[in-house]
Design a protein around this motif. Structure first.
Motif, PDB file in Angstrom:
ATOM      1  N   GLY A 340       0.777  -1.225   0.000  1.00  0.00           N
ATOM      2  CA  GLY A 340       0.000   0.000   0.000  1.00  0.00           C
ATOM      3  C   GLY A 340       0.809   1.276   0.000  1.00  0.00           C
ATOM      4  N   SER A 343       0.364   3.104  -5.102  1.00  0.00           N
ATOM      5  CA  SER A 343      -0.813   2.545  -5.752  1.00  0.00           C
ATOM      6  C   SER A 343      -0.489   2.271  -7.213  1.00  0.00           C
ATOM      7  CB  SER A 343      -1.978   3.527  -5.661  1.00  0.00           C
ATOM      8  OG  SER A 343      -1.725   4.648  -6.481  1.00  0.00           O
ATOM      9  N   GLU A 344      -1.265   1.369  -7.793  1.00  0.00           N
ATOM     10  CA  GLU A 344      -1.065   1.017  -9.195  1.00  0.00           C
ATOM     11  C   GLU A 344      -1.163   2.260 -10.077  1.00  0.00           C
ATOM     12  OE1 GLU A 344      -0.175  -2.239 -11.533  1.00  0.00           O
ATOM     13  OE2 GLU A 344      -1.337  -2.692  -9.748  1.00  0.00           O
ATOM     14  N   GLN A 346      -0.572   5.316  -9.289  1.00  0.00           N
ATOM     15  CA  GLN A 346       0.571   6.208  -9.128  1.00  0.00           C
ATOM     16  C   GLN A 346       1.740   5.750  -9.992  1.00  0.00           C
ATOM     17  OE1 GLN A 346       0.977   6.031  -4.855  1.00  0.00           O
ATOM     18  NE2 GLN A 346       0.602   8.219  -4.654  1.00  0.00           N
TER      19      GLN A 346
END
Lengths: 788, 215
Positions: A340, A343-344, A346
């Motif tokens: 976490g 993020s994907e 980001q």
């Protein structure tokens, strides 16, 4: 309760009854309350009061009697009591004495008792103090433990300890000052921990930024090695196809030895990141750290993607791209493993930023590059970058698009470079047949390009049908094909064969063909050189199929499929046309040369008085030249071209003689001059006949022989030497014997025809003959004049 | 301690801070003079200055630090502010290579407008942002050596090397002034001893005021 109603009923019966009842109640000791309350409630208390007073009087009387009766007993009793009083007084004195005695004896014990009470109080206080101190000791122990952890940089247990202090003890600390101090220092310590962790993390940022380039380089290097293995496999497959007799099920296995250094580089340490992230979560500011991580990594990336101004892009592009690759490999690992932190979306947006920047840089740099190999070098590294990062899930479509966008630029540069090289070769070529003396030379210049006439290696020295420029050009063309395929390899998803074919066509047409035509029209070559050039073009035209197969081979298309394909190179037809242009130039050149010799016609004595025994000088020269021409051309040119050239030459000679007779330069000629021309023509016709058969041209099946090219001048000479030239006007005879002659031309030439009488001493028979011809010629002249 | 009157100092040294906009000149100033750091990045407008008095080799030095705007539009008013400066801190940001590359231009400006004897120190600020570094420390050191300058990397945020930077440049200035004072004194000492003389060091254009006489 049941008795109550009975008594009331008795009272209510009458006053006498009330008194008796009362007396009974009193004697029984019962409660008079209800009766009295009833009396007052009923509103008749006087009766009750009288009854009560009468009872009182009766009782007083009884008491007085009782007192008189018991007076003496009373007096005795009083005496007894007074005695008891005295005894009691005595007892009191005794007790006082005992008490005083007891006091004296017990004073020490009482002091001890006081002490005991005091000690109990002290004990209680001490107990409380101990309880307080226990809490304080616990707190301080935790504080010391916390300090110890911090000193050893063990921040997680330190935070745990802080939490324990804060949640479990802080409210219960009895000492206000200690509580205050602890409460004040907890946030300070947390801040200290945050700073320390952040500092450690920043050190990691410095480290990982330095490592990123190595990570990228190692990953790209691995991609490069994988690609190299692919290439080797593909090359082996091509060889297997080339030698169809080879065993197809042959397998080659290689042992992959892992590079431990590379492994250690790719196993980079993310512990400081995990630690920092976890610590920030424990501190309750996880979001702050995630934001910090993202922003600082983005700043690092932007710094790393700044182009070096001091270093040329050719040198700086590899470190730059390796740095970017390493950066994103790290980010992918962080994304997958740091729970976490990233993020994907980001990572994707960061990658989009990076790839947009990279494509912008590439477009800028590609636009200003002027050497094809530089562009190819950068493109190769870019495709390696693409291969590397796509393994980690990054989209590389934009990189592929940039490369595709600049393929025209790249090929334009290749074409420019190839043109320069080909121009150099053509300029430096000697245009002489290549003499090959050793087998390796043969392999390098003949076998390599499938120029062998047959499969047998010939005797050396071997004279090739082409000059040294041809294999050099073929090497350039093959190099071009290789470079073209290299550009598209690993960057094009579609079939690249058609594209490469298109560029190959451009090379052969726009560069090679143009350069060849420039040489053809440059008029800088001698005759034999021009012949060789034409021969070279012929060989190059035939090479188009070989180039096409080579392209297919490099593009991974099996040979049989490529051979089955009907679409060839446009260049083949274009080169064919250029070949014809070369032949035309050859003919022009030959004719130009012949003209130099035909100028000698001007020296001919057209009014010679005696028949010549030898040919004119110009014809000797022409025949010598033609002999050389044919013998050279025979070795180089194909039969078709040879035929064209010699035919052209013959026609040209015929036209030249005709033109000379028609020109103002010749005002009159005699029959003897015509006889000289006849000698010349006979020689030329003999030459033509011999060459036509000796060179094998007869096998072409041409209807027109070389001698046929001389027909016009032959017929004219025949006419002028004929004993009856007037027959030209006879349609049948003209059609059969003088079909190539033009009326106007014949008229002009005949006008110039003058015959002088032989000497007075000529024989009579000869005289008569000449007279007859003269008359016939005069007739022809008149009729031609009338006709026109 | 007894409070010193503001004018009780042995030397007043004017130091100028120059460099590109945003490299942290103002925070270097505030860290040194007030021990403060401001995280908000506000551009300096025109010129600001602050002073701090400190002891160097037994003498009281009042450092007057002039902070200037690095932006181009303030250049007109900054040329005058070099007047009388005995020291300069040339500041660049280690995370912005352009600020380092512009050092040469600032050096030219100094040599055009400032006294030729000015003491110059090169300062690479924001060393706390090591993870965003784009100018290696060796590059800074090499340029400083090439130009004959002192060099330090600082962090105004973490107060790292800021004090040291000013101490170093002030000591260098003091050393030069002292040598000149000594030379002047020796020249003046050729006559008979007197109660004391004021040494006028006009070359450096430094305001010199002595607390006591020495002879």
């Amino acid at each position: 309760m049941t008795a109550q109603p009975k008594k009331r009923s008795v009272i209510e019966s009458g006053d006498g009854g009330l008194g008796l009842g009362l007396a009974l109640f009193i004697s029984n000791g019962e409660d008079l309350g209800p009766i009295i309350r009833h009396g007052f409630d009923s509103g008749k208390p006087e009766a009750l009061m009288q009854n009560l007073r009468s009872i009182v009087k009766k009782k007083e009387v009884e008491i007085e009697e009782l007192c008189r009766l018991h007076y003496e007993d009373f007096i005795l009793a009083v005496d007894e009591l007074r005695g008891v009083l005295v005894d009691a007084d005595e007892l009191k004195g005794m007790l006082t004495g005992e008490n005083i005695h007891l006091q004296k004896v017990s004073s020490a014990t009482l002091l001890n008792l006081d002490e005991l009470f005091e000690l109990y109080s002290i004990k209680k206080n001490i107990g409380e103090a101990i309880t307080t101190l226990k809490i304080c000791v616990k707190v301080i122990s935790l504080c010391m433990a916390c300090n110890g952890y911090i000193a050893e940089a063990k921040f997680h247990p330190a935070l745990k300890t802080l939490d324990t202090i804060e949640k479990g003890y802080l409210k219960n600390i009895p000492l206000k000052l200690l509580k205050k101090v602890v409460a004040k220092h907890i946030p300070l310590i947390k801040m200290h921990i945050e700073k320390k962790v952040c500092s450690e993390f920043n050190d990691w940022l410095v480290h990982i930024r330095r490592m990123a380039k190595q990570i990228g380089q190692v990953s790209i290097s691995q991609a490069s090695m994988a690609r190299q293995k692919d290439e080797e496999m593909r090359a082996r497959k091509r060889e297997a196809e080339a030698h169809s007799d080879a065993r197809s099920d042959e397998h080659v296995y290689t042992l992959d030895v892992e590079n431990t250094d590379e492994e250690s580089t790719l196993n980079f340490d993310l512990t400081p990141v995990y630690r920092a992230h976890h610590m920030h979560i424990c501190l309750g500011i996880g979001e702050k750290f995630r934001d910090y991580y993202y922003k600082n990594r983005l700043m690092q990336l932007n710094l790393d993607m700044q182009i070096s101004t001091s270093q040329p892009f050719l040198e700086s592009h590899q470190p730059l791209l390796a740095q970017v690759a390493g950066f994103f490999i790290v980010e992918q690992r962080v994304l997958r493993s740091a729970d976490g932190l990233l993020s994907e979306s980001q990572v994707e947006s960061t990658w989009e930023t990076a790839i947009a920047k990279i494509t912008s840089i590439l477009e800028d740099q590609f636009a200003r590059m002027s050497i094809a190999s530089h562009l190819l070098l950068v493109k190769d590294y870019v495709t390696l970058l693409g291969t590397t990062v796509s393994k980690y899930g990054y989209q590389i479509a934009q990189l592929i698009q940039v490369i595709a966008k600049y393929k025209d630029k790249y090929h334009q540069l290749l074409l420019i470079e190839s043109r320069k090289q080909i121009d150099d070769i053509l300029a430096n070529d000697s245009y002489e047949q290549m003499i090959i003396k050793k087998e390796y030379e043969y392999n390098m210049n003949v076998t390599a390009f499938h120029f062998e006439p047959d499969d047998v290696v010939p005797e050396f020295p071997y004279v090739a049908p082409f000059s040294s420029g041809v294999p050099d050009i073929c090497r350039i063309v093959r190099s071009f094909i290789g470079d073209s395929v290299s550009y598209f390899s690993y960057s094009a998803r579609t079939n690249i064969y058609e594209i490469v074919k298109g560029y190959l066509d451009r090379l052969l047409i726009e560069v090679l063909n143009d350069s060849l035509l420039n040489m053809v029209y440059a008029r800088s070559l001698a005759m034999s050189q021009m012949m060789q050039l034409a021969g070279n073009i012929s060989v190059l035209e035939q090479s188009c199929d070989m180039f096409l197969l080579y392209s297919a081979q490099l593009c991974g298309i099996p040979k049989r499929i490529a051979q089955r394909s009907h679409s060839g190179l446009t260049a083949k037809a274009v080169l064919k046309a250029s070949q014809n242009a070369a032949y035309n130039s050859l003919i022009n050149l030959a004719n130009f040369k012949i003209d130099e010799f035909m100028v000698l016609l001007d020296d001919v004595n057209w009014i010679v008085e005696e028949a010549p025994d030898n040919p004119n000088e110009y014809m000797n020269e022409v025949l010598i030249y033609l002999e050389t021409l044919v013998s050279t051309a025979q070795e180089i040119l194909p039969l078709e071209a040879l035929y064209k050239m010699v035919s052209g030459a013959m026609s040209h000679i015929s036209d030249s003689i005709m033109t000379t007779l028609l020109n103002e330069g010749v005002k009159r000629f005699t029959v003897n001059a015509v006889m000289g021309l006849d000698i010349d023509l006979k020689l030329l016709e003999a030459f033509a006949e011999e060459k036509f058969y000796r060179t094998g041209l007869v096998d072409l099946g041409k209807e027109t022989t070389f001698a046929d090219c001389l027909v016009e001048i032959r017929q004219l000479v025949n006419l002028l030497l004929s004993s009856q030239p007037e027959n030209f006007m006879n349609p049948v005879i003209r059609g059969r014997n003088y079909g190539s002659l033009d009326y106007k031309k014949v008229a002009i030439v005949c006008d110039k025809y003058k015959d002088f009488a032989d000497g007075l001493f000529g024989s009579l028979s000869n005289r008569n003959k000449q007279d007859a011809r003269k008359r016939s010629m005069d007739v022809l002249k008149r009729r031609l004049k009338d006709f026109s | 301690m007894a409070h010193r009157v503001d004018n009780e100092y042995d030397y007043l040294f004017k130091i100028v801070l120059i460099g590109d906009s945003g490299v942290g000149k103002s925070n270097i100033l505030s860290r040194f003079t007030r021990n403060e750091f401001c995280l908000e990045s506000k551009s300096t407008i025109g010129v600001e200055f602050a002073t701090r008095t400190l002891q160097i080799e037994g003498q009281t030095i009042k450092a007057q630090i002039w902070d200037t705007a690095g932006q181009e539009r303030y250049r007109a008013i900054t040329s005058a502010y070099y007047r009388g400066a005995v020291g300069a801190l040339l500041v660049y940001d280690i995370t912005k290579k352009q600020t380092f590359e512009n050092i040469q231009r600032w050096l030219r400006e100094l040599r055009d407008h400032a006294d030729s004897n000015i003491v110059i120190m090169m300062v690479g600020n924001k060393s706390d942002l090591n993870h965003l570094r784009s100018v290696p420390e060796e590059d800074g050191q090499a340029l400083a050596e090439k130009e004959g300058l002192s060099f330090l990397e600082t962090s105004a945020l973490e107060a790292l090397n800021v004090e040291k930077a000013f101490q170093t440049i002030l000591k260098d200035i003091h050393q030069i002034i002292s040598k000149k004072a000594l030379a002047a004194q020796e020249a003046a000492g050729s006559g008979p001893p007197t109660q004391g003389t004021t040494i006028n060091v006009t070359d450096s254009a430094v305001n010199t005021k002595r607390g006591c006489c020495s002879s």
